[in-house]
Design a protein around this motif. Structure first.
Motif, PDB file in Angstrom:
ATOM      1  N   ILE A   1      -3.591   0.783  -5.758  1.00  0.00           N
ATOM      2  CA  ILE A   1      -3.109   1.061  -7.243  1.00  0.00           C
ATOM      3  C   ILE A   1      -3.257   2.571  -7.506  1.00  0.00           C
ATOM      4  CG2 ILE A   1      -3.357   0.436  -9.676  1.00  0.00           C
ATOM      5  CD1 ILE A   1      -3.531  -2.471  -8.439  1.00  0.00           C
ATOM      6  N   LEU A   2      -4.602   2.767  -7.136  1.00  0.00           N
ATOM      7  CA  LEU A   2      -5.054   4.083  -7.525  1.00  0.00           C
ATOM      8  C   LEU A   2      -4.282   5.160  -6.582  1.00  0.00           C
ATOM      9  CD1 LEU A   2      -9.035   3.585  -7.355  1.00  0.00           C
ATOM     10  CD2 LEU A   2      -7.774   4.372  -9.493  1.00  0.00           C
ATOM     11  N   GLU A   3      -4.029   4.964  -5.566  1.00  0.00           N
ATOM     12  CA  GLU A   3      -3.237   5.937  -4.639  1.00  0.00           C
ATOM     13  C   GLU A   3      -1.556   6.001  -5.028  1.00  0.00           C
ATOM     14  OE1 GLU A   3      -2.695   8.911  -1.855  1.00  0.00           O
ATOM     15  OE2 GLU A   3      -4.612   7.975  -2.593  1.00  0.00           O
ATOM     16  N   ILE A   4      -1.349   4.761  -5.301  1.00  0.00           N
ATOM     17  CA  ILE A   4       0.092   4.870  -6.096  1.00  0.00           C
ATOM     18  C   ILE A   4       0.353   5.617  -7.320  1.00  0.00           C
ATOM     19  CG2 ILE A   4       1.989   3.201  -6.908  1.00  0.00           C
ATOM     20  CD1 ILE A   4       1.130   1.104  -4.859  1.00  0.00           C
ATOM     21  N   HIS A   5      -0.609   5.442  -8.111  1.00  0.00           N
ATOM     22  CA  HIS A   5      -0.797   6.025  -9.353  1.00  0.00           C
ATOM     23  C   HIS A   5      -0.705   7.407  -9.111  1.00  0.00           C
ATOM     24  CE1 HIS A   5      -2.759   7.587 -12.882  1.00  0.00           C
ATOM     25  NE2 HIS A   5      -2.476   6.407 -13.720  1.00  0.00           N
ATOM     26  N   LYS A   6      -1.698   7.971  -8.368  1.00  0.00           N
ATOM     27  CA  LYS A   6      -1.573   9.475  -8.263  1.00  0.00           C
ATOM     28  C   LYS A   6      -0.359  10.216  -7.522  1.00  0.00           C
ATOM     29  CE  LYS A   6      -4.504  12.812  -5.357  1.00  0.00           C
ATOM     30  NZ  LYS A   6      -3.517  13.586  -5.153  1.00  0.00           N
TER      31      LYS A   6
ATOM     32  N   PHE B   1       8.174   8.180  -0.033  1.00  0.00           N
ATOM     33  CA  PHE B   1       6.690   8.696  -0.074  1.00  0.00           C
ATOM     34  C   PHE B   1       5.708   7.573  -0.186  1.00  0.00           C
ATOM     35  CE2 PHE B   1       8.060   9.117  -4.573  1.00  0.00           C
ATOM     36  CZ  PHE B   1       7.056   8.876  -5.323  1.00  0.00           C
ATOM     37  N   LEU B   2       6.069   6.399  -0.375  1.00  0.00           N
ATOM     38  CA  LEU B   2       5.271   5.171  -0.713  1.00  0.00           C
ATOM     39  C   LEU B   2       5.653   4.059   0.351  1.00  0.00           C
ATOM     40  CD1 LEU B   2       6.051   4.835  -4.605  1.00  0.00           C
ATOM     41  CD2 LEU B   2       3.929   5.675  -3.562  1.00  0.00           C
ATOM     42  N   THR B   3       5.850   4.341   1.580  1.00  0.00           N
ATOM     43  CA  THR B   3       6.420   3.358   2.385  1.00  0.00           C
ATOM     44  C   THR B   3       4.927   2.455   2.820  1.00  0.00           C
ATOM     45  OG1 THR B   3       8.045   4.767   3.273  1.00  0.00           O
ATOM     46  CG2 THR B   3       7.305   3.029   4.625  1.00  0.00           C
ATOM     47  N   GLU B   4       3.962   3.154   2.936  1.00  0.00           N
ATOM     48  CA  GLU B   4       2.663   2.741   3.354  1.00  0.00           C
ATOM     49  C   GLU B   4       2.280   1.486   2.426  1.00  0.00           C
ATOM     50  OE1 GLU B   4      -1.200   4.889   2.975  1.00  0.00           O
ATOM     51  OE2 GLU B   4       0.000   6.357   2.354  1.00  0.00           O
ATOM     52  N   PHE B   5       2.939   1.392   1.195  1.00  0.00           N
ATOM     53  CA  PHE B   5       2.402   0.418   0.235  1.00  0.00           C
ATOM     54  C   PHE B   5       3.594  -0.546  -0.042  1.00  0.00           C
ATOM     55  CE2 PHE B   5       0.612   4.742  -0.926  1.00  0.00           C
ATOM     56  CZ  PHE B   5      -0.860   4.255  -0.775  1.00  0.00           C
ATOM     57  N   CYS B   6       4.673  -0.375   0.607  1.00  0.00           N
ATOM     58  CA  CYS B   6       5.784  -1.329   0.362  1.00  0.00           C
ATOM     59  C   CYS B   6       5.449  -2.434   1.004  1.00  0.00           C
ATOM     60  CB  CYS B   6       6.895  -0.605   1.141  1.00  0.00           C
ATOM     61  SG  CYS B   6       8.427  -1.749   0.740  1.00  0.00           S
ATOM     62  N   LYS B   7       5.514  -3.606   0.252  1.00  0.00           N
ATOM     63  CA  LYS B   7       5.323  -5.137   0.704  1.00  0.00           C
ATOM     64  C   LYS B   7       6.578  -5.730   1.156  1.00  0.00           C
ATOM     65  CE  LYS B   7       1.311  -4.161  -0.813  1.00  0.00           C
ATOM     66  NZ  LYS B   7       0.321  -3.736  -0.141  1.00  0.00           N
ATOM     67  N   THR B   8       7.795  -5.098   1.179  1.00  0.00           N
ATOM     68  CA  THR B   8       9.155  -5.465   1.501  1.00  0.00           C
ATOM     69  C   THR B   8       9.866  -4.754   2.463  1.00  0.00           C
ATOM     70  OG1 THR B   8      10.051  -4.452  -0.366  1.00  0.00           O
ATOM     71  CG2 THR B   8       9.438  -6.816  -0.656  1.00  0.00           C
ATOM     72  N   LYS B   9       9.135  -3.948   3.338  1.00  0.00           N
ATOM     73  CA  LYS B   9       9.772  -2.934   3.979  1.00  0.00           C
ATOM     74  C   LYS B   9      10.576  -3.805   5.272  1.00  0.00           C
ATOM     75  CE  LYS B   9       5.344  -1.508   5.857  1.00  0.00           C
ATOM     76  NZ  LYS B   9       4.334  -0.399   5.787  1.00  0.00           N
ATOM     77  N   GLU B  10       9.718  -4.896   5.572  1.00  0.00           N
ATOM     78  CA  GLU B  10      10.426  -5.554   6.860  1.00  0.00           C
ATOM     79  C   GLU B  10      11.911  -6.005   6.436  1.00  0.00           C
ATOM     80  OE1 GLU B  10       7.566  -6.221   5.394  1.00  0.00           O
ATOM     81  OE2 GLU B  10       6.023  -5.616   6.903  1.00  0.00           O
ATOM     82  N   THR B  11      12.045  -6.182   5.190  1.00  0.00           N
ATOM     83  CA  THR B  11      13.353  -6.662   4.799  1.00  0.00           C
ATOM     84  C   THR B  11      14.463  -5.419   5.129  1.00  0.00           C
ATOM     85  OG1 THR B  11      12.476  -7.819   2.926  1.00  0.00           O
ATOM     86  CG2 THR B  11      14.641  -7.541   2.738  1.00  0.00           C
TER      87      THR B  11
END
Length: 213
Positions: free
Chosen positions: A9-14, A200-210
């Protein structure tokens, strides 16, 4: 679905703030009156479509006083390519009438007063406050809802609950986060065929496998 960690969350925010700190709405307006009307019309309608409709509308009805006495059918004719134009025409006239009668023709810049206006719900009020005053508020449209779920920031079923969750998790710079999430969802994390290669947020994506990233 996995939830974002506190560190996430902190990183996504930044990352959102770094990228979208200067972002503003794509709706075109000259004053608070035009902004309220444009935001009200944009519900379930694209900003691009609203920007096509509003120049003529604002030319003919340049202020709340003029719109308050407008003929309903005339307004419908001006905005008939906008979704739900019948209800929106009634609402923006009612909005103008209350602004004239209660607020002397001036749009109130207070979210509790804004939601007393015709067609202005919590989301619209928050968007107006975010855009016009830089208020530390969050508004959840379809883009923000989608992005927050894909990033594991929320699993809430409604926009109102999602808003409360995002406010609790992010706390500050909410106006920039809102604008950023809207633009990110509109142009990168789209509903269909998201542009994962531009994300730029791929590492945080929870649905990227889809999406077979």
């Amino acid at each position: 679905m996995k939830k974002a960690t506190k560190k996430d969350i902190l990183e996504i925010h930044k990352l959102f703030i770094d990228r979208y700190s200067d972002a503003v709405t794509e709706l075109k307006y000259k004053n608070a009156y035009e902004l309220v009307v444009a935001v009200a019309l944009s519900a379930q309608c694209t900003d691009k479509r609203v920007n096509i409709l509003t120049p003529k509308l604002f030319e003919m009805y340049p202020n709340p006083k003029e719109l308050a006495v407008a003929d309903l059918d005339d307004i419908k004719a001006l905005i008939n390519s906008c979704s739900f134009f019948n209800n929106k025409a009634k609402n923006i006239i009612a909005m103008a009438q209350r602004v004239v009668e209660v607020y002397n023709g001036e749009i109130p810049m207070n979210e509790k007063e804004l939601i007393t206006l015709g067609g202005v719900g919590q989301k619209t009020a928050n968007v107006v406050m975010i855009e016009y005053t830089g208020a530390n508020l969050m508004a959840v449209d379809t883009h923000v809802f989608r992005v927050s779920h894909r990033l594991g920031l929320s699993d809430d079923k409604t926009a109102t609950k999602t808003e409360a969750t995002l406010v609790r998790k992010f706390k500050n710079n909410l106006h920039a986060l809102h604008q950023g999430m809207v633009l990110f969802g509109r142009y990168i994390c789209t509903a269909k065929n998201p542009k994962c290669d531009e994300c730029f947020l791929t590492e945080f994506c929870k649905t990227k496998e889809t999406f077979k990233v």
